[in-house]
Design an enzyme around this catalytic site. Structure first.
Site, short mmCIF file in Angstrom:
data_model
loop_
_atom_site.label_atom_id
_atom_site.label_comp_id
_atom_site.label_asym_id
_atom_site.label_seq_id
_atom_site.Cartn_x
_atom_site.Cartn_y
_atom_site.Cartn_z
N ILE A 128 -13.86 -24.45 -38.15
CA ILE A 128 -12.59 -24.61 -37.20
C ILE A 128 -12.49 -26.25 -37.11
O ILE A 128 -13.47 -26.90 -36.56
CB ILE A 128 -12.53 -24.00 -35.83
CG1 ILE A 128 -12.77 -22.49 -36.07
CG2 ILE A 128 -11.18 -24.33 -35.26
CD1 ILE A 128 -13.26 -21.63 -35.05
N SER B 236 -10.70 -29.88 -27.83
CA SER B 236 -10.21 -29.44 -26.69
C SER B 236 -9.04 -28.26 -27.29
O SER B 236 -9.01 -27.76 -28.35
CB SER B 236 -9.36 -30.38 -26.15
OG SER B 236 -8.38 -30.87 -27.02
N GLY B 237 -8.09 -27.51 -26.40
CA GLY B 237 -7.22 -26.89 -26.62
C GLY B 237 -7.20 -25.52 -27.53
O GLY B 237 -8.19 -24.95 -27.25
N GLY C 254 -8.27 -25.23 -30.81
CA GLY C 254 -9.60 -25.34 -31.61
C GLY C 254 -10.86 -24.88 -30.57
O GLY C 254 -11.69 -24.15 -31.01
N TYR D 165 7.30 -34.90 -35.86
CA TYR D 165 6.11 -33.81 -35.63
C TYR D 165 6.52 -32.76 -36.45
O TYR D 165 5.93 -32.02 -37.11
CB TYR D 165 5.95 -33.54 -34.31
CG TYR D 165 4.89 -32.50 -34.01
CD1 TYR D 165 3.60 -32.65 -33.83
CD2 TYR D 165 5.66 -31.23 -33.50
CE1 TYR D 165 2.80 -31.62 -33.55
CE2 TYR D 165 4.72 -30.05 -33.29
CZ TYR D 165 3.39 -30.32 -33.17
OH TYR D 165 2.62 -29.32 -32.99
#
Length: 247
Positions: free
Chosen positions: A6, A11-12, A14, A140
């Protein structure tokens, strides 16, 4: 016992996805630019490996260190919010280097082992902006839209070798501090001419009707990695599910 690699585990999404797969009994290779073991379970099934997805030498070294994998989760990404008019192109290119070309480079690097074994799964994490593009996120959105097209095409291409390719599309998750992982301040990217337009949008960000949790994304990645059907897209979070159903 299967092994998942991964990207973007500091953070987040992952980080939570690494914890989820570990709890599910998998071997986990959690990668990040600056490795931190303290944020993940200490276990012989959990390895933390340095990886910069924008650097081909770093990609090669990480894959050599972890050995064969069964699933690649391309999660690493950065956000960039603001009026496109005000975005320096150098930062737009940095966005694409991570969100688009980093995903492509990681995927290209694992294809030979998956194709040779005639097995393997690539899970690409994009965003619900691909389901309903939002204002003030043009660059984005473009970087994630590119991966949607890339993934859809690659699913056909690698399906000939029994390699599965999937998409996970997370909704809005305030807890991930979207767009705080760049050196640009959002306020610098909202020219005065856009202030009246941007105000209500940012107010909506602050009080969303529905939000996505990191656990929603981890569960969607888990489902995608284990799915053997032809399903390509896995929306994650109630807002993303609602957008997918409406599209």
């Amino acid at each position: 016992m299967k092994t998942v690699l991964i990207t973007g585990c500091s953070s987040g999404y992952g980080l939570e996805t690494a914890r989820h797969f570990h709890a599910g009994g998998w071997n986990v290779v959690a990668t990040m630019r600056s490795p931190r073991q303290d944020i993940l379970p200490r276990s012989e099934r959990m390895r933390v490996v340095a990886l910069d997805v924008t650097n081909e030498d770093s990609i090669a070294a990480a894959l050599a260190a972890c050995g064969p994998i069964d699933v690649l989760v391309n999660n690493a990404g950065i956000g960039l919010v603001g009026a496109f008019e005000a975005m320096p192109m150098v930062h737009v290119r940095k966005l694409f280097e991570t969100n688009t070309f980093g995903v492509m480079a990681m995927t290209q690097a694992v294809i030979p082992q998956f194709r040779a074994r005639r097995s393997g799964v690539v899970v690409n994490v994009t965003s619900s902006v691909t389901l309903a593009p939002m204002p003030l996120a043009a660059a984005y959105t473009a970087s994630k839209m590119a991966i949607e097209g890339f993934t859809g095409s690659l699913a056909h291409e690698l399906g000939a070798f029994d390699v599965r390719v999937k998409l996970v599309e997370p909704g809005y998750a305030p807890s991930t501090r979207f767009a705080h992982n760049t050196e640009l301040r959002v306020g610098d990217l909202i020219p005065e001419a856009y202030a009246g337009f941007a105000g209500p949008i940012f107010a909506g960000f602050a009080t969303p009707e529905m939000v996505t949790k990191e656990t929603d994304v981890a569960e969607a990645v888990w489902l995608a990695a284990n799915d053997v059907s032809g399903q390509l897209r896995f929306p994650a979070g109630p807002d993303a599910v609602a957008l997918a159903q409406a599209s």
